[in-house]
Enzyme design. Structure first.
Site, PDB file in Angstrom:
ATOM      1  CE  LYS A 156      -3.969   1.772   2.672  1.00  0.00           C
ATOM      2  NZ  LYS A 156      -4.833   1.512   3.845  1.00  0.00           N
ATOM      3  CB  SER A 164      -8.201   3.262   2.805  1.00  0.00           C
ATOM      4  OG  SER A 164      -7.391   2.659   3.791  1.00  0.00           O
ATOM      5  CB  SER A 215      -8.560   0.445   5.837  1.00  0.00           C
ATOM      6  OG  SER A 215      -9.275   1.631   5.608  1.00  0.00           O
TER       7      SER A 215
END
Lengths: 99, 465
Positions: free
Chosen positions: B69, B144, B168
């Site tokens: 990420k 996310s 997330s």
């Protein structure tokens, strides 16, 4: 329409505190949306917390210290620390004049 | 290439590399080729990495390429947190998680798209465009960690690293039909992870199998002198523990059924039947309603966001604060409001007290049951663009994950079936503090029994070589 709708002045005050720039459209949207959110979170009052201690850390760690004399491997040298700045002079960051 | 690599897990790839049936470079190139072919339509990677030999050939992850990420600082590789504020930020240091992965022999494939600053649950607040759900390109993969989830479910990476503040990892794993583990707060170091809510943020893996999640967790977990909130508890051998026969008592809470889509409810109850038939005891329990956790999380998270985003001054690195997009402004400002003189007691302090109640609630329940099972999300993947209808969309989509995040306990998402639109549905298993091994062990037994109803395999087969 939300009960807690924030005024334009309140929104501008918050923008100043957080050093953020807003368009007129954003000001309008935020005053309405903050109201809705603040209305929603009022449901916290339905639970009795008068005798409850607040929590800021969940895993109960206490007083985590850095041992004296330990090598600080996180420290960046001048070149690395200044690598991402847009304005530098003599190994220093250049900031806007504040006085 | 002689060997068909499509859908191979981290464990399987590791075995092939170890036996020298394929080289680390060949595996890396295989995924690069797939990224080249599919990334344009999915928008998973913001920055692709070039092959860089890892000298450790005897590590647990030697030769394994992983997507990470874009909120993990990677030395000399652009890291943006999907915000234009950090558009040209090149970290001068490595995060602890990625450093540990390097030490274990991994290869960085690239940095994945996310909601900007991790603010959101659809990957649509990214300043670089939304990631598409590999199951339906008109839908969101969740967020996310949406880029990381989509990378795994479309097999552009055999596994990925995400991060979770509240939902997330678990929510995009559910919407993208894969495994996603949020560890206990403090189990994995936050050093070098661009901060969102510092009392909540947890790094964790998104994977195709439970065993892969166990292996990656072991590598990234553990005390870190650079993160004072990381736990000194010793790390366990999670994968070795898998398959241990245990009579788990599983709690099911009525309060987590409110507002569920009917297909989500049906598949969840079907899975609970499977669990019962596997010989586990199911017990009805009561927990504080998630609607209160939404409020608690909203207040605490926005306050912490306000404080964390204050550091972006555009002087030392990154661009000026005028580069912040709307969602970051909204969160920073509401956080400033609830922390202000006159409102502090009514909002922030109240939320901290409610947090104590939620913690006590879980502690009490874990005296009665070993694990708690709930649906991961109330609905399946939404259409792109729909999120703007909700003033706090993320908090609503993540409501079933928020209580556990407020408490800091671990949870995992596992796929359990499909809805009427052929979109994946997820179940989450939560456990007591630092009991990742029990969660993983249970999820592993469920995987052996059901093969996750074919969800993961079907997802990968939509993206054949």
């Amino acid at each position: 329409m939300s009960r807690n709708k924030l005024s334009r002045e309140e929104i501008l005050h918050l923008a100043k505190l957080t050093k953020l720039h807003l368009t007129d459209e954003e000001i309008e949207k935020l005053s309405e949306q903050f109201g809705e959110t603040l209305d929603y979170v009022k449901n916290m009052d339905e639970l009795n917390t008068s005798e409850v201690e607040p929590t800021s850390q969940t895993t109960n760690l206490e007083n985590v210290m850095f041992e004296d004399g330990q090598k600080n491997e996180r420290r960046l040298d001048y070149n690395d620390a200044l690598k991402n700045t847009k304005k530098k002079k003599d190994n220093m960051f250049v900031v806007d004049r504040i006085l | 290439m002689k060997i068909n690599l499509l859908g191979k897990s981290v464990v399987q790839l590791r075995e092939l590399i170890k036996k020298k049936e394929i080289s680390a470079k060949e595996v890396f190139d295989y995924f690069k080729k797939r990224i080249k072919r599919f990334n344009r339509q999915l928008n998973v990677f913001l920055t692709e990495a070039e092959y860089k030999e890892n000298k450790n050939i005897n590590g647990e992850l030697s030769g394994i390429p992983l997507a990470v990420k874009d909120n993990y600082c990677t030395e000399e590789i652009r890291t943006t947190a999907s915000s234009k504020v950090l558009d040209d930020f090149i970290p001068p240091y490595e995060s602890t998680v990625t450093q540990r992965l390097i030490n274990a022999g991994y290869l960085l494939l690239g940095k994945t798209n996310m909601d900007a600053w991790a603010h959101g649950s659809s990957t649509e607040t990214s300043d670089y465009g939304p990631t598409k759900n590999p199951w339906d390109l008109t839908r969101s993969p969740g967020g996310s960690s949406g880029g990381s989830a989509a990378a795994v479910s479309s097999y552009l990476s055999p596994a990925a690293i995400g991060s979770e503040t509240a939902g997330s990892i678990r929510q995009p794993a559910a919407w993208s039909g894969i495994v996603g583990l949020k560890p206990t707060y403090g189990r994995v170091s936050r050093y070098g992870v661009i901060a969102m809510g510092s009392s909540l943020d947890c790094p964790g893996p998104l994977t195709l199998t439970v065993e892969d999640a166990a292996i990656i967790l072991k590598e990234i977990a553990g005390n870190d002198p650079f993160d004072a909130t990381s736990s000194p508890k010793p790390v366990e051998d999670y994968s070795k523990y898998l398959g241990t026969k245990k009579k788990y008592k599983i709690g099911i809470a009525d309060e987590y059924f409110d507002g569920l889509d009917k297909d989500v409810k049906k598949e969840f109850l079907n899975s609970i039947d499977v669990v019962r038939k596997m010989g586990y005891e199911i017990k009805k329990i009561n927990l504080i309603h998630p609607k209160y956790a939404i409020s608690d999380y909203t207040i605490i998270q926005r306050a912490e966001v306000s404080s964390n985003l204050a550091r972006y001054d555009g002087i030392r690195y990154g661009h000026h604060r005028t580069s912040f997009a709307f969602e970051a402004k909204r969160r920073s400002m509401l956080g400033a409001y609830t922390l202000s003189y006159g409102y502090y007691d009514a909002y922030y302090k109240k939320a901290q007290k409610l947090r104590t109640l939620i913690i006590e609630d879980f502690k009490k329940i874990f005296k009665e049951v070993d694990l708690i099972a709930t649906p991961t999300t109330p609905i399946t993947a939404i259409k792109l663009g729909e999120f703007v209808k909700y003033p706090f969309f993320g908090e609503l989509m993540d409501k079933l994950a928020e209580p556990s995040s407020m408490a800091g306990i671990p949870g995992i998402n596992i796929p359990i079936g499909f809805d009427r639109n052929n979109l994946p549905i997820g179940m989450q298993i939560m456990g007591n503090y630092f009991e990742e091994k029990e969660i993983l062990n249970f999820a592993y037994q469920f995987e052996k029994e059901t093969d996750f109803f074919g969800v993961i395999k079907k997802g990968i087969n939509n993206y054949k070589d």
